[in-house]
Design a protein around this motif. Structure first.
Motif, PDB file in Angstrom:
ATOM      1  N   ASP A   1       5.471 -19.845 -25.643  1.00 32.89           N
ATOM      2  CA  ASP A   1       4.460 -19.903 -24.592  1.00 32.89           C
ATOM      3  C   ASP A   1       4.441 -21.250 -23.861  1.00 32.89           C
ATOM      4  N   GLY A   2       4.750 -21.199 -22.570  1.00 30.70           N
ATOM      5  CA  GLY A   2       4.692 -22.398 -21.736  1.00 30.70           C
ATOM      6  C   GLY A   2       3.787 -22.184 -20.536  1.00 30.70           C
ATOM      7  N   THR A   3       2.732 -21.394 -20.694  1.00 28.21           N
ATOM      8  CA  THR A   3       1.924 -20.941 -19.567  1.00 28.21           C
ATOM      9  C   THR A   3       1.393 -22.080 -18.712  1.00 28.21           C
ATOM     10  N   VAL A   4       0.701 -23.021 -19.325  1.00 27.76           N
ATOM     11  CA  VAL A   4       0.031 -24.065 -18.533  1.00 27.76           C
ATOM     12  C   VAL A   4       0.306 -25.456 -19.084  1.00 27.76           C
ATOM     13  N   TRP A   5       0.201 -26.443 -18.202  1.00 27.62           N
ATOM     14  CA  TRP A   5       0.349 -27.841 -18.606  1.00 27.62           C
ATOM     15  C   TRP A   5      -0.942 -28.366 -19.213  1.00 27.62           C
ATOM     16  N   THR A   6      -2.078 -28.056 -18.575  1.00 30.38           N
ATOM     17  CA  THR A   6      -3.382 -28.468 -19.104  1.00 30.38           C
ATOM     18  C   THR A   6      -4.276 -27.242 -19.277  1.00 30.38           C
ATOM     19  N   ASP A   7      -5.219 -27.348 -20.188  1.00 28.06           N
ATOM     20  CA  ASP A   7      -6.096 -26.223 -20.502  1.00 28.06           C
ATOM     21  C   ASP A   7      -6.942 -25.814 -19.301  1.00 28.06           C
ATOM     22  N   ASP A   8      -7.318 -26.777 -18.443  1.00 34.42           N
ATOM     23  CA  ASP A   8      -8.176 -26.501 -17.295  1.00 34.42           C
ATOM     24  C   ASP A   8      -7.391 -26.403 -15.983  1.00 34.42           C
ATOM     25  N   GLU A   9      -6.112 -26.145 -16.082  1.00 31.28           N
ATOM     26  CA  GLU A   9      -5.217 -26.174 -14.930  1.00 31.28           C
ATOM     27  C   GLU A   9      -5.652 -25.236 -13.798  1.00 31.28           C
ATOM     28  N   MET A  10      -6.039 -24.017 -14.161  1.00 28.20           N
ATOM     29  CA  MET A  10      -6.365 -23.044 -13.117  1.00 28.20           C
ATOM     30  C   MET A  10      -7.698 -23.343 -12.442  1.00 28.20           C
ATOM     31  N   SER A  11      -8.619 -23.934 -13.179  1.00 32.50           N
ATOM     32  CA  SER A  11      -9.886 -24.314 -12.551  1.00 32.50           C
ATOM     33  C   SER A  11      -9.679 -25.489 -11.599  1.00 32.50           C
ATOM     34  N   LYS A  12      -8.763 -26.384 -11.934  1.00 30.27           N
ATOM     35  CA  LYS A  12      -8.457 -27.504 -11.037  1.00 30.27           C
ATOM     36  C   LYS A  12      -7.890 -27.014  -9.710  1.00 30.27           C
ATOM     37  N   GLU A  13      -7.161 -25.922  -9.756  1.00 25.32           N
ATOM     38  CA  GLU A  13      -6.580 -25.334  -8.533  1.00 25.32           C
ATOM     39  C   GLU A  13      -7.588 -24.449  -7.805  1.00 25.32           C
ATOM     40  N   GLY A  14      -8.777 -24.270  -8.390  1.00 25.95           N
ATOM     41  CA  GLY A  14      -9.782 -23.418  -7.770  1.00 25.95           C
ATOM     42  C   GLY A  14      -9.473 -21.940  -7.891  1.00 25.95           C
ATOM     43  N   ILE A  15      -8.689 -21.567  -8.910  1.00 22.01           N
ATOM     44  CA  ILE A  15      -8.256 -20.183  -9.066  1.00 22.01           C
ATOM     45  C   ILE A  15      -9.137 -19.420 -10.041  1.00 22.01           C
TER      46      ILE A  15
END
Length: 304
Positions: A221-235
């Motif tokens: 699993d290499g889904t994300v770099w940081t746990d909050d990555e998608m919230s940082k992008e506003g997704i």
């Protein structure tokens, strides 16, 4: 043993059809150095003729077209896929089964009873396939016992229960059972070499770490770099950990786990479109390169 990466992206692929994050915009415009990716799936073969498909992504048609070995053309209707192993019931891992509905005989499908339950109730793909040629279900036990597949002579498979999450439509969402998500230890008894495959991993439990340490190659699993990555992008306001994925960069994340291992070749798969490692010129990708951690790409071949 031959492993072929059919798809290396997470759900939605890369670029995702409706996403304008920095990565998706950049790859469309050609302003970043990055390769497009379909949704995650691999295939394994003992002889280069018969192939075991691991998960069937919504992008299966393109993946089949891009890998000529899947079409030996021995009959009017033919395929080199002899069996399908499903590691979880997530939409990005099973929707492709509908594309494969017009097989000329029932599919030999290997999955846990928990996955079978979800695929006959909340997302009844197996029921739909019953209106075509149907399936032959082979139960995968979660007691880490070895099983074999007749068309993969010389290869042993062991399902490794993972703590991740069940699909959104599952009654076990946010309270998964061991059979909802599995990794797979795949060993070629002729060479003694092995692969550990886990496109979804929420917690690296001791038994999982043991399989990883002893494998010759890890596709993890290499889904994300940081746990909050998608919230940082506003997704999304959901953290990756809530969706059943370990991040790469935190203390205790995938990178720190892999850095502690000496034996295996280390490869990340199931990369989300927001992950900065998709940009080959990013500092995050440089960090992985320095650590000797590879990033899977569509069409990647691994021989063990």
């Amino acid at each position: 043993m031959h492993i072929h990466v059919l798809g290396s992206g997470a759900g939605g692929g890369f670029p995702q059809w409706n996403c304008n994050c920095e990565n998706c915009k950049g790859v469309r415009a050609g302003t970043i150095k990055a390769s497009t990716r379909t949704q995650s799936s691999i295939a394994v073969s003992a002889d280069g003729i018969n192939w075991i498909l691991f998960n069937a992504s919504p992008d299966i048609k393109k993946q089949l077209d891009d890998f000529p070995a899947f079409q030996p053309a021995r009959l009017v209707r033919d395929t080199a896929i002899s069996a399908i192993v499903i590691t979880d019931a997530q939409i990005d891992h099973v929707t492709g089964l509908l594309t494969l509905r017009e097989h000329n005989k029932p599919w030999e499908i290997y999955c846990t009873d928990a996955v079978k339950d979800d695929l006959t109730t909340g997302f009844p793909v197996f029921n739909i396939l019953g209106y075509f040629r149907g399936i032959n279900h082979h139960e995968i036990a979660t007691d880490q016992s070895i099983f074999t597949i007749p068309t993969a002579a010389g290869i042993e498979f062991t399902a490794v229960p993972l703590l991740s999450n069940a699909p959104p439509y599952s009654p076990r969402r946010d309270k998964p059972l061991p059979g909802d998500n599995i990794g797979m230890h795949i060993k070629d008894t002729r060479t003694g070499k092995s692969l550990f495959y886990a496109p979804g991993l929420g917690v690296a439990e001791p038994h999982v770490l043991e399989y990883m340490r002893n494998a010759d190659c890890i596709l993890v699993d290499g889904t994300v770099w940081t746990d909050d990555e998608m919230s940082k992008e506003g997704i999304s306001n959901k953290r990756a950990s809530e969706m059943g994925h370990l991040d790469q960069s935190s203390d205790g994340g995938i990178m720190s786990i892999l850095n502690a291992m000496e034996k295996p070749r280390k490869i990340l798969i199931h990369i989300n479109n927001t992950n900065p490692i998709l940009n080959e010129d990013s500092s995050q990708r440089a960090t992985l390169n320095k650590a000797g951690i590879e990033v899977a790409y569509d069409g990647m071949d691994i021989i063990l």
